[in-house]
Design an enzyme around this catalytic site. Structure first.
Site, PDB file in Angstrom:
ATOM      1  N   LYS A 118       0.826  -1.221   0.000  1.00 42.82           N
ATOM      2  CA  LYS A 118       0.000   0.000   0.000  1.00 42.82           C
ATOM      3  C   LYS A 118       0.852   1.260   0.000  1.00 42.82           C
ATOM      4  O   LYS A 118       0.499   2.247  -0.628  1.00 42.82           O
ATOM      5  CB  LYS A 118      -0.961   0.006   1.190  1.00 42.82           C
ATOM      6  N   LYS A 201      -5.155  -8.930  -6.770  1.00 44.89           N
ATOM      7  CA  LYS A 201      -6.464  -9.211  -6.151  1.00 44.89           C
ATOM      8  C   LYS A 201      -7.474  -8.119  -6.507  1.00 44.89           C
ATOM      9  O   LYS A 201      -7.088  -6.966  -6.747  1.00 44.89           O
ATOM     10  CB  LYS A 201      -6.332  -9.399  -4.643  1.00 44.89           C
ATOM     11  N   LYS A 204     -10.744  -2.487  -3.757  1.00 42.94           N
ATOM     12  CA  LYS A 204     -11.547  -1.261  -3.781  1.00 42.94           C
ATOM     13  C   LYS A 204     -10.801  -0.122  -4.449  1.00 42.94           C
ATOM     14  O   LYS A 204     -11.404   0.736  -5.094  1.00 42.94           O
ATOM     15  CB  LYS A 204     -11.852  -0.802  -2.353  1.00 42.94           C
TER      16      LYS A 204
HETATM   17  N1  AQP Z   1     -10.054  -9.800  -3.558  1.00 44.32           N
HETATM   18  C1  AQP Z   1     -10.457 -10.328  -2.408  1.00 44.32           C
HETATM   19  N2  AQP Z   1     -10.781 -11.642  -2.333  1.00 44.32           N
HETATM   20  C2  AQP Z   1     -11.200 -12.192  -1.171  1.00 44.32           C
HETATM   21  N3  AQP Z   1     -11.339 -11.488  -0.031  1.00 44.32           N
HETATM   22  C3  AQP Z   1     -11.031 -10.177  -0.059  1.00 44.32           C
HETATM   23  N4  AQP Z   1     -11.049  -9.213   0.862  1.00 44.32           N
HETATM   24  C4  AQP Z   1     -10.645  -8.036   0.321  1.00 44.32           C
HETATM   25  N5  AQP Z   1     -10.349  -8.211  -0.971  1.00 44.32           N
HETATM   26  C5  AQP Z   1     -10.570  -9.537  -1.241  1.00 44.32           C
HETATM   27  C6  AQP Z   1     -11.464  -9.434   2.241  1.00 44.32           C
HETATM   28  O1  AQP Z   1     -12.472  -8.492   2.555  1.00 44.32           O
HETATM   29  C7  AQP Z   1     -12.348  -8.159   3.938  1.00 44.32           C
HETATM   30  C8  AQP Z   1     -12.357  -6.673   4.095  1.00 44.32           C
HETATM   31  O2  AQP Z   1     -11.253  -6.078   3.439  1.00 44.32           O
HETATM   32  P1  AQP Z   1     -10.934  -4.570   3.787  1.00 44.32           P
HETATM   33  O3  AQP Z   1     -11.828  -3.680   3.076  1.00 44.32           O
HETATM   34  O4  AQP Z   1     -10.920  -4.356   5.237  1.00 44.32           O
HETATM   35  O5  AQP Z   1      -9.470  -4.436   3.379  1.00 44.32           O
HETATM   36  P2  AQP Z   1      -8.740  -4.549   2.063  1.00 44.32           P
HETATM   37  O6  AQP Z   1      -8.110  -5.894   1.989  1.00 44.32           O
HETATM   38  O7  AQP Z   1      -7.837  -3.403   2.112  1.00 44.32           O
HETATM   39  O8  AQP Z   1      -9.822  -4.411   0.894  1.00 44.32           O
HETATM   40  P3  AQP Z   1      -9.471  -3.969  -0.545  1.00 44.32           P
HETATM   41  O9  AQP Z   1     -10.657  -4.073  -1.381  1.00 44.32           O
HETATM   42  O10 AQP Z   1      -8.270  -4.680  -1.032  1.00 44.32           O
HETATM   43  O11 AQP Z   1      -9.154  -2.447  -0.337  1.00 44.32           O
HETATM   44  P4  AQP Z   1      -7.902  -1.646  -0.842  1.00 44.32           P
HETATM   45  O12 AQP Z   1      -8.080  -1.483  -2.295  1.00 44.32           O
HETATM   46  O13 AQP Z   1      -8.011  -0.362  -0.092  1.00 44.32           O
HETATM   47  O14 AQP Z   1      -6.679  -2.432  -0.490  1.00 44.32           O
HETATM   48  C9  AQP Z   1     -11.082  -8.827   4.454  1.00 44.32           C
HETATM   49  O15 AQP Z   1     -11.442 -10.014   5.139  1.00 44.32           O
HETATM   50  C10 AQP Z   1     -10.334  -9.160   3.210  1.00 44.32           C
HETATM   51  O16 AQP Z   1      -9.519 -10.302   3.379  1.00 44.32           O
END
Ligand code: AQP
Length: 342
Positions: A118, A201, A204
């Site tokens: 990140k 992956k 968001k």
């Molecule tokens: N691609 C994914 N596949 C499976 N599980 C996922 N999670 C996130 N992306 C995937 C799971 O969703 C939960 C919440 O995630 P989060 O929003 O707290 O954090 P994150 O991992 O930062 O989500 P993003 O979408 O990847 O956000 P950004 O783009 O900001 O990095 C967790 O249980 C995570 O494992």
């Protein structure tokens, strides 16, 4: 290892940073509902304090927090059965987070791959919060003495850190106070990949909206994104080994399996031999049938924000019945003088 028997209790959270997507649903929310309906006390959280580790417009953060709450309920979280909260309304999360900042070691934190991903090349300019956030995540979990944490695969390392923090705290203070939490990383879609690049992956923050299915996408948009999802020219194999070295194909099959509550082997037994031109419309139909009711219900709930705010207030009241005594006991163990009655 802990000798104490802890009540089976689940905690997990999602950041209210907008663009809630299919990966969040399959990797996290859908599993949260399964565990709510099994033999666990369940606590689910909109982790707004984590969200601000990167800049959030305050109005957007409020909207995303309420939208995420609506998403939880629309996906099947019952606010009577589960405790549904936003993190900032339960101050014990941040208070225990500070104690854990003093337990976690710099070397442990520096190994966290998510920080490296990140912060990227701009690590000197990243917030201190982004670096420290896994210690707050450990506090989110352990302030409930949670025994199980359902997450996607990307959170595995943070859960190992949570176990390390609990072990070190228990060891340093000679107690058996915090449980050694079990990660629950199960199902066919623990790592949903981007539709544009099968090595990344679904996320968001991906600037390409076509890379993900948002929980708020309408049926046409979902179908269009699946139709355009990157694949390879071969058809589907009849066995899972045939998906090795084919990340995009494997991703779509995993999604189908998870949405349909099947194993990958079951899906391939039915679909083996089909071309993507045939499989993609079937996947789109399945995705729309599962996601459209959720997005419709989310929109309905978002029209009644007072109700959402009441659910969160009630959730934090119930949460604090658990967290306040655990924080007080932690302070006692650490040696903080308690307030006397005046
Ligand atoms: N691609 C994914 N596949 C499976 N599980 C996922 N999670 C996130 N992306 C995937 C799971 O969703 C939960 C919440 O995630 P989060 O929003 O707290 O954090 P994150 O991992 O930062 O989500 P993003 O979408 O990847 O956000 P950004 O783009 O900001 O990095 C967790 O249980 C995570 O494992």
């Amino acid at each position: 290892m802990s000798e104490t028997t802890f009540t089976p209790r689940v905690f997990s959270g999602i950041q209210p940073t907008g663009n809630l997507h299919l990966g969040n649903y399959l990797g996290a929310m859908k599993r949260f509902v399964d565990m709510q309906n099994a033999d666990f006390e369940t606590v689910y959280c909109m982790v707004d304090l984590h969200a601000i580790t990167a800049w959030q417009d305050p109005k957007d953060l409020m909207k995303s927090t309420r939208e995420l709450c609506a998403g939880f309920i629309a996906a099947g979280i019952d606010p009577e059965k589960s405790i549904l909260i936003n993190q900032s309304q339960v101050p014990e999360h941040a208070q225990l987070g500070w104690i854990f900042n003093c337990v976690a070691r710099m070397g442990w934190m520096q190994r966290m791959t998510q920080f490296k991903d990140k912060a990227g090349k701009n690590a000197q300019n990243a917030s201190l919060g982004l670096f420290a956030y896994p210690a707050l995540m450990a506090a989110d979990i352990l302030i409930y003495h949670a025994t199980h944490v359902p997450v996607g695969e990307d959170q595995k390392q943070h859960l190992e850190l949570t176990r390390d923090i609990a072990t070190k705290f228990n060891h340093d203070y000679g107690v058996d106070f915090f449980p050694i939490t079990e990660p629950v990383i199960e199902g066919a879609a623990t790592r949903v990949m981007s539709f544009r690049d099968g090595s990344k992956k679904m996320s968001k923050s991906d600037p390409s909206d076509a890379s993900r299915i948002n929980m708020t996408d309408d049926a046409d948009t979902i179908a269009k994104k699946i139709r355009k999802a990157k694949t390879d020219p071969e058809g589907l194999p009849s066995e899972a080994e045939g998906l090795e070295e084919r990340p995009e194909a494997r991703n779509l099959v995993n999604i189908y399996a998870a949405l349909n509550d099947q194993s990958v082997d079951q899906v391939l037994a039915d679909m083996g031999g089909k071309q993507f031109s045939e499989f993609k419309p079937m996947l789109a139909e399945l995705a729309v049938s599962k996601l459209a009711p959720i997005s419709t219900e989310m929109a309905r709930l978002m029209d009644n924000q007072d109700e959402i705010d009441r659910i969160l207030a009630r959730g934090s009241q119930r949460a604090r019945e658990i967290t306040a005594p655990i924080l007080r006991k932690t302070y006692d163990i650490v040696g903080m003088v308690p307030p006397v009655q005046l």
